[in-house]
Design a protein around this motif. Structure first.
Motif, PDB file in Angstrom:
ATOM      1  N   THR A 244       0.839  -1.195   0.000  1.00 52.83           N
ATOM      2  CA  THR A 244       0.000   0.000   0.000  1.00 52.83           C
ATOM      3  C   THR A 244       0.874   1.244   0.000  1.00 52.83           C
ATOM      4  OG1 THR A 244      -1.627  -1.208   1.305  1.00 52.83           O
ATOM      5  CG2 THR A 244      -1.859   1.198   1.191  1.00 52.83           C
ATOM      6  N   PRO A 245       0.676   2.176  -0.932  1.00 57.35           N
ATOM      7  CA  PRO A 245       1.494   3.391  -0.942  1.00 57.35           C
ATOM      8  C   PRO A 245       1.204   4.261   0.274  1.00 57.35           C
ATOM      9  CG  PRO A 245      -0.291   3.549  -2.539  1.00 57.35           C
ATOM     10  CD  PRO A 245      -0.310   2.141  -2.026  1.00 57.35           C
ATOM     11  N   ALA A 246       2.173   5.139   0.567  1.00 59.58           N
ATOM     12  CA  ALA A 246       2.037   5.975   1.761  1.00 59.58           C
ATOM     13  C   ALA A 246       0.836   6.912   1.675  1.00 59.58           C
ATOM     14  CB  ALA A 246       3.320   6.788   1.970  1.00 59.58           C
ATOM     15  N   ALA A 281       9.404  -6.122  13.486  1.00 57.12           N
ATOM     16  CA  ALA A 281       8.465  -5.207  12.832  1.00 57.12           C
ATOM     17  C   ALA A 281       7.730  -5.921  11.704  1.00 57.12           C
ATOM     18  CB  ALA A 281       9.201  -3.989  12.289  1.00 57.12           C
ATOM     19  N   ALA A 282       6.407  -5.790  11.713  1.00 53.13           N
ATOM     20  CA  ALA A 282       5.578  -6.446  10.698  1.00 53.13           C
ATOM     21  C   ALA A 282       4.983  -5.453   9.714  1.00 53.13           C
ATOM     22  CB  ALA A 282       4.462  -7.246  11.368  1.00 53.13           C
ATOM     23  N   SER A 283       5.207  -4.171   9.924  1.00 54.54           N
ATOM     24  CA  SER A 283       4.642  -3.160   9.024  1.00 54.54           C
ATOM     25  C   SER A 283       5.613  -1.995   8.948  1.00 54.54           C
ATOM     26  CB  SER A 283       3.281  -2.675   9.525  1.00 54.54           C
ATOM     27  OG  SER A 283       3.428  -1.951  10.739  1.00 54.54           O
ATOM     28  N   GLU A 284       5.398  -1.145   7.939  1.00 52.68           N
ATOM     29  CA  GLU A 284       6.256   0.018   7.778  1.00 52.68           C
ATOM     30  C   GLU A 284       6.120   0.964   8.969  1.00 52.68           C
ATOM     31  OE1 GLU A 284       5.195   1.661   4.024  1.00 52.68           O
ATOM     32  OE2 GLU A 284       6.060  -0.005   2.864  1.00 52.68           O
ATOM     33  N   ARG A 285       4.903   1.084   9.495  1.00 48.78           N
ATOM     34  CA  ARG A 285       4.678   1.957  10.645  1.00 48.78           C
ATOM     35  C   ARG A 285       5.506   1.486  11.847  1.00 48.78           C
ATOM     36  NH1 ARG A 285       0.326   5.171  12.341  1.00 48.78           N
ATOM     37  NH2 ARG A 285      -0.919   4.472  10.573  1.00 48.78           N
ATOM     38  N   GLN A 286       5.508   0.190  12.094  1.00 45.96           N
ATOM     39  CA  GLN A 286       6.248  -0.350  13.227  1.00 45.96           C
ATOM     40  C   GLN A 286       7.754  -0.168  13.032  1.00 45.96           C
ATOM     41  OE1 GLN A 286       4.980  -4.409  13.568  1.00 45.96           O
ATOM     42  NE2 GLN A 286       2.945  -3.868  14.341  1.00 45.96           N
ATOM     43  N   ALA A 287       8.245  -0.443  11.815  1.00 50.80           N
ATOM     44  CA  ALA A 287       9.679  -0.285  11.553  1.00 50.80           C
ATOM     45  C   ALA A 287      10.119   1.162  11.730  1.00 50.80           C
ATOM     46  CB  ALA A 287       9.997  -0.778  10.140  1.00 50.80           C
ATOM     47  N   ALA A 288       9.326   2.108  11.225  1.00 51.07           N
ATOM     48  CA  ALA A 288       9.659   3.527  11.377  1.00 51.07           C
ATOM     49  C   ALA A 288       9.685   3.927  12.840  1.00 51.07           C
ATOM     50  CB  ALA A 288       8.657   4.383  10.598  1.00 51.07           C
ATOM     51  N   ASP A 289       8.746   3.410  13.619  1.00 50.46           N
ATOM     52  CA  ASP A 289       8.694   3.748  15.039  1.00 50.46           C
ATOM     53  C   ASP A 289       9.912   3.205  15.778  1.00 50.46           C
ATOM     54  OD1 ASP A 289       7.137   4.743  17.425  1.00 50.46           O
ATOM     55  OD2 ASP A 289       7.387   2.628  17.962  1.00 50.46           O
ATOM     56  N   VAL A 290      10.322   1.975  15.446  1.00 47.30           N
ATOM     57  CA  VAL A 290      11.505   1.388  16.093  1.00 47.30           C
ATOM     58  C   VAL A 290      12.747   2.222  15.792  1.00 47.30           C
ATOM     59  CG1 VAL A 290      13.042  -0.607  16.087  1.00 47.30           C
ATOM     60  CG2 VAL A 290      10.579  -0.949  16.137  1.00 47.30           C
ATOM     61  N   LEU A 291      12.928   2.617  14.536  1.00 50.05           N
ATOM     62  CA  LEU A 291      14.098   3.421  14.168  1.00 50.05           C
ATOM     63  C   LEU A 291      14.065   4.781  14.844  1.00 50.05           C
ATOM     64  CD1 LEU A 291      16.651   3.682  12.358  1.00 50.05           C
ATOM     65  CD2 LEU A 291      15.173   4.762  10.660  1.00 50.05           C
ATOM     66  N   ALA A 292      12.906   5.432  14.830  1.00 47.30           N
ATOM     67  CA  ALA A 292      12.803   6.763  15.437  1.00 47.30           C
ATOM     68  C   ALA A 292      13.137   6.719  16.924  1.00 47.30           C
ATOM     69  CB  ALA A 292      11.397   7.325  15.210  1.00 47.30           C
ATOM     70  N   ARG A 293      12.611   5.715  17.636  1.00 41.29           N
ATOM     71  CA  ARG A 293      12.894   5.617  19.067  1.00 41.29           C
ATOM     72  C   ARG A 293      14.385   5.379  19.319  1.00 41.29           C
ATOM     73  NH1 ARG A 293      10.767   1.231  20.926  1.00 41.29           N
ATOM     74  NH2 ARG A 293       9.366   0.543  19.283  1.00 41.29           N
ATOM     75  N   SER A 309      10.426   1.689   3.640  1.00 41.19           N
ATOM     76  CA  SER A 309      10.150   0.683   2.612  1.00 41.19           C
ATOM     77  C   SER A 309      10.712  -0.664   3.052  1.00 41.19           C
ATOM     78  CB  SER A 309      10.786   1.075   1.270  1.00 41.19           C
ATOM     79  OG  SER A 309      10.269   2.310   0.807  1.00 41.19           O
ATOM     80  N   ALA A 310       9.914  -1.681   2.876  1.00 39.75           N
ATOM     81  CA  ALA A 310      10.395  -3.046   3.111  1.00 39.75           C
ATOM     82  C   ALA A 310      11.186  -3.494   1.889  1.00 39.75           C
ATOM     83  CB  ALA A 310       9.223  -3.985   3.364  1.00 39.75           C
ATOM     84  N   TRP A 313      16.122  -7.387   1.588  1.00 36.92           N
ATOM     85  CA  TRP A 313      17.215  -7.604   2.541  1.00 36.92           C
ATOM     86  C   TRP A 313      16.944  -6.976   3.906  1.00 36.92           C
ATOM     87  CZ3 TRP A 313      18.106  -2.515   3.199  1.00 36.92           C
ATOM     88  CH2 TRP A 313      17.985  -1.678   2.102  1.00 36.92           C
ATOM     89  N   GLY A 314      15.836  -6.261   4.072  1.00 37.32           N
ATOM     90  CA  GLY A 314      15.556  -5.622   5.361  1.00 37.32           C
ATOM     91  C   GLY A 314      14.657  -4.411   5.193  1.00 37.32           C
ATOM     92  N   TRP A 315      15.105  -3.263   5.728  1.00 40.52           N
ATOM     93  CA  TRP A 315      14.312  -2.033   5.687  1.00 40.52           C
ATOM     94  C   TRP A 315      15.172  -0.879   5.188  1.00 40.52           C
ATOM     95  CZ3 TRP A 315       9.205  -2.373   6.668  1.00 40.52           C
ATOM     96  CH2 TRP A 315       8.748  -3.457   7.405  1.00 40.52           C
ATOM     97  N   SER A 316      14.565   0.013   4.426  1.00 40.17           N
ATOM     98  CA  SER A 316      15.233   1.252   4.028  1.00 40.17           C
ATOM     99  C   SER A 316      14.364   2.435   4.461  1.00 40.17           C
ATOM    100  CB  SER A 316      15.476   1.297   2.514  1.00 40.17           C
ATOM    101  OG  SER A 316      14.253   1.310   1.802  1.00 40.17           O
TER     102      SER A 316
END
Length: 765
Positions: A244-246, A281-293, A309-310, A313-316
Motif C-alpha cells: 500500500t502506498p504511503a 516489525a511487521a509493518s512500515e509503521r512499526q519499523a519507522a517507530d523502532v528506528l525513530a525511538r 520501505s520493506a 534484505w531488510g528495511w530502508s
C-alpha cells in the motif's frame, strides 16, 4: 364427569375424559353392513389425518434444518459472484499486479531476445574457431555482435527502470468489483440456474438425485455456515511491489467488521507486546517507530522518518533532522549503540547522507544479505571483438537495485581491499571486459602472483613474479606515451588519443602494487600521470591505500577509486577525512576466509564515469577461473586487436617484439642448491639459532650423508677439512655465504650465520 370425595385417601376430584356420541335415530334398526363400512371409513379418515399431521411435522422439521442452509448457499453464491469476499485492498493489489506482470513480461521478452541473439552469435563464433569465416560471415558476425550489444543495452535500460505503478482510486476499485460481479452473474450464475431448471422440467428423474443432494447441502450449511466476510489477502499478492502506498486513500475495512482505530505512531505493537527491534516489525509503521525511538534515544534531534520501505534484505528509510547532522549516526559510539538497539549485525546499518539535503539521510538496515544470486544476476556473455572500450559495461548491482555500469576508457583506477576482499576478482572482471573489445588490449603485471592471468591467451602481454620484466614493460609504456604524444600532435587529434581498432588502447592491470620494487613504483606513478591522454590506462590493485605502501600519495589523485574490505585509514586516505561520516563504511565489509565467502566482491565506488558518487555498496559479479579460461581461449582463437600498426607508426615495433620475447621466455628462478638447502635444514633442526659452529654443522651434515661428510672422522683436522669442503661446495653452487669467526664464543670457532643463509636462499626464489 367428576365424582365426589370419598375418604381422605382419594383426591378431591377425579376428572374423566370421554367422547359423548348421540345415537342417530333409527341406528339400531340399520343394516349391519352399512355400519361396518362407516366404521372403516372413519378409521381411514383418522389414519389420513394422522399421516397428514406427521407429514406436515416432518416437512416443518426438514424445512427448519435445510431452508436456512439453502438461503446461505444462495447468499454465498452471490457473495462470490459480487466479489464481496475480496477486500478493497486485495482488488487494488490485483490491479497493480496486472501492471507488474506487464512490467515483468517486457523484461522477459527482452531477455529472451538477447539470449536468442547470443546463441546465434555463439554458434557463429564456434564455427569461426573450427572452420574459419568467409567475408560475408565475418560481416554477419560483426552485425550479430552489434545486435547483441543493442539487445543487452535495451535490457539494461529496462532493468534500470523502476516499477512505478499507477495506483487505482477507490472509484476504480469499485468499478472493477461491479464489472467482474456482473460478468460472473451473467456468465456463470444465471446459466447454471437455467441448466438446473431445464433438467427439472425435461428430466424429472434428476430431481430424485438432485433433491437429496440439495437437502443434504442445506442441512450442512444450516449447521456449518461460512462467514460472509472478506478473506485475508492471498500470499502471492503480499509482495513488496504491491504494498500500500504511503498516500493511499482507499478505505480498508477491518475483516472482523469492527471500526477499530489503528495504533498511534508511538504505539507500535504486535498483539500486545511492543516491537523492540526491526526483526519483529511487521509493518512500515512499526519499523519507522523502532528506528525513530532508537535514534532519539541516542540524543539525535530527529524530525521524522519521512519514508519507510520493506526491502528483500531488510528495511530502508529516509530520515530528516531538525538540528545537527545525519553524519552523527556514523560516529563510532552512536553507530554501535544503534546496532544494539535495532538488534542488527555489526555491519548491518548503513547511513548515506543525502547530497541534495544536508538535514536528511538514507538509512538501510540489513537483516540478510542484500546481494542474493537473483538480485546480482548472471554474468553476461561477451563475444570476441563484440565491444568497444568506449562503451559502458555492466559489472554488477547496487544494493538498491541500480546497475554498476561504467566505461573503462580513460580511467586511472585504484582498487584497495584486504586479502580476501575480492580485489583480484574485481580486476579480473574488468579484464574480462577489456579482452572482449575490438579496440583495446590487456597487459598483466603482478610482482607476486599471476594477476588476471586466468584469461590466458586473451592477455596480450604478461609479466608476473619478475621485477626485471615488469621494469621492462613499464619503461616501454613510458616510451610509448612519448611517441603517441608526438603522433597525436602530428595527426591533429587534440588533447587525447583517438582509440580505434587500428590504434587500440592499452589497458594495464597491476596487482599487488605495494610488492613492486621502488624503481618500478616510480615508473608506474610516472605512467599514471602521462598515460591517460595517450590511450594507455592503468588499473591498480593494492591491499593498502596509503603513501608508505604505494610509494607516493597518488591514490587520491586517481580518477577512479574502489574500496573493498579495508582499514579506516585507507578510506580516509583515498576519499578524504569525512568519508566515514558520509557513509563510506568499507571498514565494515568482511573479507572472505578459506571457508566463507562473506562480503568478497562488495565495494564502494568513487569517480566512476557515469556513476554517482554515493556511499552505497555494490556487488561485482564473479568471473570464475573456469569461465575466464573458456572465454580467454575463445577470444584468442577469434583474434585479438593488433598492435602492429600503431607501434610501427610510433617507431617502437622492434622494441615491442623484443619485450614480447622477454616476457614469453622462461626466466623463472633457478632451483636452490642442495648444499644451501641442507645448510638451512641444519639451522631449522637446531631451532634456528643466530649462528651455528662448523662443529655442530658437521654433526648434522654427517647424519644426512655419512659417506660425504664422515670420511674425516679419524683425522685430527676433521673440522678444518669439513669447513674447507663446505666453503668449496657453496662457492661451486653460486651461493654467496661466507663463514665467520665467532669471537663471542669460547675458542672463537668458525661458523655460519642464519641471516646469511636465508639471504642467499632468497636470491634463488
Amino acid at each position: 364427569m367428576t365424582s365426589r370425595r370419598e375418604g381422605d385417601l382419594l383426591p378431591e376430584a377425579i376428572v374423566y375424559d370421554g367422547e359423548f356420541v348421540d345415537d342417530e335415530p333409527g341406528a339400531g334398526s340399520g343394516d349391519a353392513h352399512t355400519d361396518a363400512a362407516g366404521a372403516r371409513g372413519r378409521r381411514v379418515s383418522r389414519a389420513a389425518r394422522r399421516f397428514a399431521k406427521g407429514t406436515a411435522t416432518a416437512v416443518r422439521v426438514v424445512a427448519g434444518h435445510t431452508l436456512p442452509g439453502m438461503r446461505h448457499i444462495w447468499a454465498l453464491t452471490m457473495h462470490w459472484a459480487a466479489l464481496r469476499y475480496m477486500s478493497q485492498e486485495e482488488i487494488r493489489r490485483r490491479i497493480v499486479k496486472k501492471q507488474l506482470d506487464q512490467y515483468t513480461d517486457h523484461r522477459d521478452e527482452a531477455r529472451s531476445a538477447r539470449d536468442v541473439t547470443l546463441k546465434r552469435l555463439n554458434k557463429m563464433v564456434n564455427k569461426a574457431v573450427e572452420d574459419g569465416l568467409s567475408q560475408p560471415e565475418k560481416a554477419r558476425l560483426r552485425e550479430l555482435g552489434a545486435e547483441a550489444d543493442r539487445r543487452r543495452n535495451a535490457l539494461a535500460v529496462l532493468n534500470a527502470m523502476p516499477f512505478t505503478p499507477q495506483q487505482p482510486t477507490a472509484g476504480q476499485v469499485d468499478r472493477r468489483r461491479a464489472i467482474q460481479g456482473a460478468a460472473r452473474f451473467t456468465f456463470v450464475v444465471a446459466p447454471a440456474l437455467g441448466v438446473l431448471a431445464t433438467l427439472a422440467v425435461t428430466a424429472p428423474s434428476t430431481v430424485l438425485v438432485a433433491g437429496p443432494v440439495l437437502l443434504g447441502s442445506g442441512w450442512w450449511f444450516t449447521h456449518h455456515p461460512i462467514p460472509l466476510i472478506p478473506r485475508p489477502i492471498p500470499a502471492e499478492l503480499q509482495i513488496a511491489e504491491l504494498e500500500t502506498p504511503a498516500d493511499d486513500q482507499i478505505e480498508h475495512p477491518a475483516q472482523d467488521g469492527s471500526d477499530a482505530e489503528p495504533p498511534a505512531d508511538g504505539e507500535a505493537m504486535t498483539g500486545q507486546a511492543p516491537v523492540r527491534s526491526l526483526r519483529e516489525a511487521a509493518s512500515e509503521r512499526q519499523a519507522a517507530d523502532v528506528l525513530a525511538r532508537a535514534i532519539r534515544a541516542e540524543g539525535a534531534d530527529l524530525a521524522e522518518v519521512v519514508t519507510t520501505s520493506a526491502e528483500p534484505w531488510g528495511w530502508s528509510f529516509y530520515i530528516q533532522f531538525d538540528t545537527g547532522s545525519p553524519d552523527e549516526l556514523n560516529r563510532d559510539d552512536t553507530y554501535k549503540a544503534l546496532i544494539t538497539r535495532l538488534r542488527l549485525g555489526r555491519s548491518g546499518l548503513l547511513v548515506e547522507g543525502d547530497p541534495d539535503a544536508g538535514d536528511s539521510a538514507y538509512v538501510r538496515a540489513l537483516l540478510r544479505s542484500p546481494f542474493s544470486p537473483e538480485v546480482v544476476g548472471a554474468l553476461p556473455y561477451r563475444a570476441p571483438l563484440s565491444k568497444s572500450i568506449l562503451d559502458s559495461a555492466d559489472f554488477g548491482v547496487a544494493m538498491d537495485g541500480t546497475r554498476l555500469e561504467f566505461s573503462l576508457a580513460g580511467l586511472m583506477l585504484l582498487m584497495v581491499a584486504d586479502s580476501g576482499g575480492g580485489k583480484s576478482g574485481v580486476m579480473l572482471a574488468m579484464a574480462e571486459v577489456v579482452t572482449a573489445c575490438r579496440d583495446a588490449v590487456a597487459f598483466n603485471l603482478d610482482p607476486f602472483g599471476t594477476g588476471v592471468g586466468a584469461l590466458g591467451p586473451a592477455i596480450t602481454l604478461s609479466a608476473c613474479m619478475d621485477n626485471e620484466k615488469i621494469n621492462a614493460v613499464l619503461t616501454f609504456l613510458l616510451a610509448l606515451c612519448s611517441a603517441r604524444a608526438r603522433l597525436r600532435a602530428r595527426y591533429g587529434w587534440g588533447n587525447k588519443w583517438r582509440v580505434s581498432p587500428e590504434h587500440p588502447a592499452i589497458c594495464v592491470f597491476v596487482d599487488e602494487w605495494p610488492q613492486l620494487s621502488d624503481e618500478n613504483k616510480a615508473l608506474l606513478i610516472r605512467a599514471l600521470l602521462l598515460g591517460r591522454k595517450e590511450g594507455i590506462w592503468f588499473y591498480g590493485g593494492s591491499q593498502f591505500g596509503t603513501k608508505d605502501h604505494l610509494g607516493q600519495a597518488i591514490g587520491p589523485k586517481l580518477s577512479g577509486r574502489l574500496l573493498g574490505a579495508c582499514r579506516r585509514v585507507d578510506v580516509t586516505e583515498l576519499l578524504g577525512g569525512g568519508a566515514i561520516a558520509e557513509g563510506y563504511r568499507a571498514d565494515l565489509i568482511q573479507a572472505a576466509t578459506h571457508n566463507a565467502t562473506n562480503d568478497a566482491g562488495q565495494i564502494y565506488a568513487h569517480g566512476l564515469p557515469g556513476m554517482p558518487n554515493r556511499p552505497i555498496r555494490y556487488q561485482v559479479r564473479e568471473v570464475t577461473d573456469e569461465h575466464a579460461a573458456t572465454v580467454g581461449a575463445e577470444r584468442a582463437a577469434a583474434g585479438l586487436p593488433d598492435l602492429t600498426h600503431t607501434l610501427t607508426e610510433a617507431g617502437l615495433i622492434n622494441q615491442y617484439r623484443d619485450l614480447a620475447d622477454l616476457c614469453a621466455a622462461d626466466t623463472g628462478p633457478e632451483p636452490a642448491p642442495v648444499i644451501l638447502l641442507t645448510l638451512r635444514e641444519a639451522f631449522r633442526a637446531e631451532g634456528d639459532p643466530e649462528v651455528l659452529t662448523v662443529a655442530r654443522l658437521t654433526d648434522r651434515l654427517r647424519d644426512q650423508d655419512a659417506t660425504a661428510w664422515g670420511k674425516w672422522d679419524e683425522r685430527a683436522d676433521r673440522l678444518a677439512m669439513v669447513g674447507r669442503t663446505l666453503r668449496a661446495a657453496l662457492k661451486d653452487a653460486g651461493a654467496d655465504v661466507s663463514s665467520t669467526r665467532l669471537r663471542h664464543l669460547p675458542g672463537e670457532p668458525t661458523g655460519y650465520r642464519l641471516a646469511d643463509v636465508v639471504e642467499a636462499l632468497e636470491t634463488f626464489l
